[in-house]
Design a protein around this motif. Structure first.
Motif, PDB file in Angstrom:
ATOM      1  N   ILE A  92      10.005   1.798  -5.210  1.00 25.81           N
ATOM      2  CA  ILE A  92      10.225   2.639  -6.375  1.00 25.81           C
ATOM      3  C   ILE A  92       8.853   3.192  -6.765  1.00 25.81           C
ATOM      4  CG2 ILE A  92      11.111   2.769  -8.733  1.00 25.81           C
ATOM      5  CD1 ILE A  92      13.209   1.960  -6.596  1.00 25.81           C
ATOM      6  N   MET A  93       8.729   4.509  -6.764  1.00 22.17           N
ATOM      7  CA  MET A  93       7.445   5.161  -6.984  1.00 22.17           C
ATOM      8  C   MET A  93       7.250   5.550  -8.447  1.00 22.17           C
ATOM      9  SD  MET A  93       6.573   4.929  -3.896  1.00 22.17           S
ATOM     10  CE  MET A  93       5.224   5.948  -3.431  1.00 22.17           C
ATOM     11  N   LYS A  94       5.976   5.775  -8.822  1.00 15.88           N
ATOM     12  CA  LYS A  94       5.637   6.216 -10.177  1.00 15.88           C
ATOM     13  C   LYS A  94       6.058   7.668 -10.409  1.00 15.88           C
ATOM     14  CE  LYS A  94       1.668   3.139 -10.619  1.00 15.88           C
ATOM     15  NZ  LYS A  94       0.199   3.080 -10.695  1.00 15.88           N
ATOM     16  N   LYS A  95       5.907   8.497  -9.387  1.00 14.26           N
ATOM     17  CA  LYS A  95       6.280   9.909  -9.492  1.00 14.26           C
ATOM     18  C   LYS A  95       7.482  10.176  -8.598  1.00 14.26           C
ATOM     19  CE  LYS A  95       1.631  11.585 -10.371  1.00 14.26           C
ATOM     20  NZ  LYS A  95       0.571  12.498  -9.928  1.00 14.26           N
ATOM     21  N   ILE A 121       2.963   3.018  -5.938  1.00 15.31           N
ATOM     22  CA  ILE A 121       4.142   2.149  -6.001  1.00 15.31           C
ATOM     23  C   ILE A 121       4.281   1.547  -7.390  1.00 15.31           C
ATOM     24  CG2 ILE A 121       5.185   0.013  -5.151  1.00 15.31           C
ATOM     25  CD1 ILE A 121       3.881   0.568  -2.464  1.00 15.31           C
ATOM     26  N   LYS A 122       5.481   1.641  -7.937  1.00 16.96           N
ATOM     27  CA  LYS A 122       5.789   1.026  -9.229  1.00 16.96           C
ATOM     28  C   LYS A 122       6.440  -0.340  -9.024  1.00 16.96           C
ATOM     29  CE  LYS A 122       8.258   2.171 -13.497  1.00 16.96           C
ATOM     30  NZ  LYS A 122       9.070   3.216 -14.151  1.00 16.96           N
ATOM     31  N   LYS A 123       7.342  -0.437  -8.033  1.00 19.83           N
ATOM     32  CA  LYS A 123       8.104  -1.663  -7.797  1.00 19.83           C
ATOM     33  C   LYS A 123       8.550  -1.719  -6.339  1.00 19.83           C
ATOM     34  CE  LYS A 123      12.414  -3.754  -9.413  1.00 19.83           C
ATOM     35  NZ  LYS A 123      13.589  -3.550 -10.262  1.00 19.83           N
ATOM     36  N   PHE A 165      13.322   8.612  -7.052  1.00 16.17           N
ATOM     37  CA  PHE A 165      12.133   7.775  -7.148  1.00 16.17           C
ATOM     38  C   PHE A 165      12.073   6.738  -6.026  1.00 16.17           C
ATOM     39  CE2 PHE A 165      12.419   9.263 -11.518  1.00 16.17           C
ATOM     40  CZ  PHE A 165      11.094   9.455 -11.866  1.00 16.17           C
ATOM     41  N   SER A 166      13.148   6.556  -5.268  1.00 14.20           N
ATOM     42  CA  SER A 166      13.212   5.462  -4.290  1.00 14.20           C
ATOM     43  C   SER A 166      13.041   5.964  -2.852  1.00 14.20           C
ATOM     44  CB  SER A 166      14.520   4.698  -4.427  1.00 14.20           C
ATOM     45  OG  SER A 166      15.620   5.536  -4.233  1.00 14.20           O
TER      46      SER A 166
END
Length: 69
Positions: free
Chosen positions: A13-16, A56-58, A23-24
């Motif tokens: 899961i990305m920030k942008k 990367i966010k998650k 987002f994935s």
């Protein structure tokens, strides 16, 4: 700074968001460059590991129990 760990088949899961709005991304290949595929439109791209890790966010692990095909 925590270095994210991910393997082939994991979902990132990305920030942008991607231009398609998703987002994935799915990890297709790992190494010094990471190959990912957008889960929204299916576009695949190769991104340098350092650039990818910053965005990367998650990380959502693959649910197959660690078995790769």
């Amino acid at each position: 700074m925590i270095i994210p760990k991910f393997n082939k088949g994991d979902t990132l899961i990305m920030k942008k968001k991607h231009p398609c709005g998703s987002f994935s991304f799915e990890v297709l290949r790992t190494g010094s460059d990471i190959r990912i595929k957008c889960k929204g439109c299916g576009h695949d791209m190769t991104v340098p590991r350092i650039k990818l890790e910053k965005n990367i966010k998650k990380v959502e692990p693959n649910d197959d129990g660690g078995i790769e095909n």
